[in-house]
Write a protein that holds these residues in place. Sequence first.
Motif, PDB file in Angstrom:
ATOM      1  N   TRP A 164      -8.544   5.305   1.203  1.00  0.00           N
ATOM      2  CA  TRP A 164      -7.520   4.658   0.399  1.00  0.00           C
ATOM      3  C   TRP A 164      -7.686   3.139   0.357  1.00  0.00           C
ATOM      4  N   ASP A 165      -8.225   2.541   1.405  1.00  0.00           N
ATOM      5  CA  ASP A 165      -8.398   1.086   1.421  1.00  0.00           C
ATOM      6  C   ASP A 165      -9.313   0.611   0.307  1.00  0.00           C
ATOM      7  N   ARG A 168      -7.003   1.205  -3.219  1.00  0.00           N
ATOM      8  CA  ARG A 168      -5.771   0.493  -3.505  1.00  0.00           C
ATOM      9  C   ARG A 168      -5.992  -0.632  -4.514  1.00  0.00           C
ATOM     10  N   GLY A 172      -1.288  -4.239  -5.998  1.00  0.00           N
ATOM     11  CA  GLY A 172      -0.302  -3.505  -5.210  1.00  0.00           C
ATOM     12  C   GLY A 172       0.210  -2.294  -5.956  1.00  0.00           C
ATOM     13  N   CYS A 173       0.678  -1.306  -5.226  1.00  0.00           N
ATOM     14  CA  CYS A 173       1.193  -0.089  -5.847  1.00  0.00           C
ATOM     15  C   CYS A 173       1.980   0.696  -4.800  1.00  0.00           C
ATOM     16  N   GLU A 175       2.564   3.348  -2.123  1.00  0.00           N
ATOM     17  CA  GLU A 175       1.645   3.906  -1.139  1.00  0.00           C
ATOM     18  C   GLU A 175       1.819   5.427  -1.045  1.00  0.00           C
TER      19      GLU A 175
END
Length: 438
Positions: A164-165, A168, A172-173, A175
Amino acid sequence: MNGYVSVMRVRVFELMMLLSAGVEETDAQSKPHQYSYPSIFIYGHQSSGKSHVLNVLLKELELPHATVSCVECVSVALLFEQVLLSFFGCHAASLLPRSPSLSDFVRIYRQQSSQSPAKQTRYIVMEKAELLRDSDANLLPALLRLQELVEDNVTVILLSEIVWDRFRPNTGCFEPLLLHFPDYSKGELQHILAQDRNPSYSDEFYSAYINILLGVFYSVCRDLRELRHLAALNFSKFCEPLAEGKVKETDTHKLWRNIEPHLKKAMQTVYLREVSSLQWEQMQQMEEKENGAVRGLSAHTHVELPYYSKFLLIAAYLASFNPARTDKRFFVKHHGKIKKTNFLKKNEKTSNHLLGPKPFPLDRLLAIFYSVVDSRVAPTASIFSQISSLVTLQLLTQVSHGDQIDAPKYKCAVSMDFICGISRTVNFEIIKYLYDFL
């Protein structure tokens, strides 16, 4: 549930808890008491069971779901159409305009969900979700909070091979809930591969074969699909002494000695899939019949490359092992008379093949390529893409620094046997063009 699921009890249990949270959450007015989690991110290497476990659970629990392949949906229009078609039918999908925007999809989804309220959580499964990073900037954040946008009990499940890192967005979004599918252990792979047992042989015999196979390939390959391919490809060779009556099923040591050289050759073709199972068997039969004429060549000699890629590889080999000053002699038809005494250096006695390949610039590679290829070829993007493919296959090595974009340099990374085999497939006598064999 078959052998895949039986070795992943923990992962199945975690995923079942997440999915079953959306079941039987409605009252008499079909309004949910609580929504499921808006988005779930499931990640792990390929062939770690992500898609299989999820699909089995969705079917076993009879949950409404739409499965979308990000490889097949080359546009957002196809993605939106697939979701509406799965949940609401053809009529809802036909309401989308020719080039729908995200707001068009949200509007139509809201209309349809108000007419057909969800009695339990709807799931949207996005396979190969890493491709969403190349889509519109607002698509991924919108999918992660789609539940809020459409005001429906819907959960988006993203399946990916990356963490996921790296997924992303910078802006921003929301999580998602993360769930990791780790690689199979050696014992799990042994258990899964043993499910493919040939009915003509006992469980113990096939398990012994899988144990030998994993002993060779486990250190370099953990991909279940590739291991299954290798197991099917080499099993007939493993059974050869048994079929001829030379050994018994329990003579594991003799069977291992027979299959060991065969597996070492197969090691060179892991992931490349250079030949099919039938071609592999034919190649081995050819080696045995020709009494060693081809036996010295590695399996890579039979790699299937596009026609022009073969000439590009030949040109790269010539550029790596011939001095640049010899190009005029070999590749210019009317170069005039060049005396051999002047052509050779007085003290040059060392073979270029002993010194190893030398780096060469791209323009020299293309100049030799256009000289040796037997037809007129335009310098199109396809030629340059084939050079990149040869680098990806590690047949060429790029040796220039990353900042030298305008003048990349390469080295040829194949052996003499390899290039001779490639040359024979295009009827090119490479020995005549090698400086060491003058």
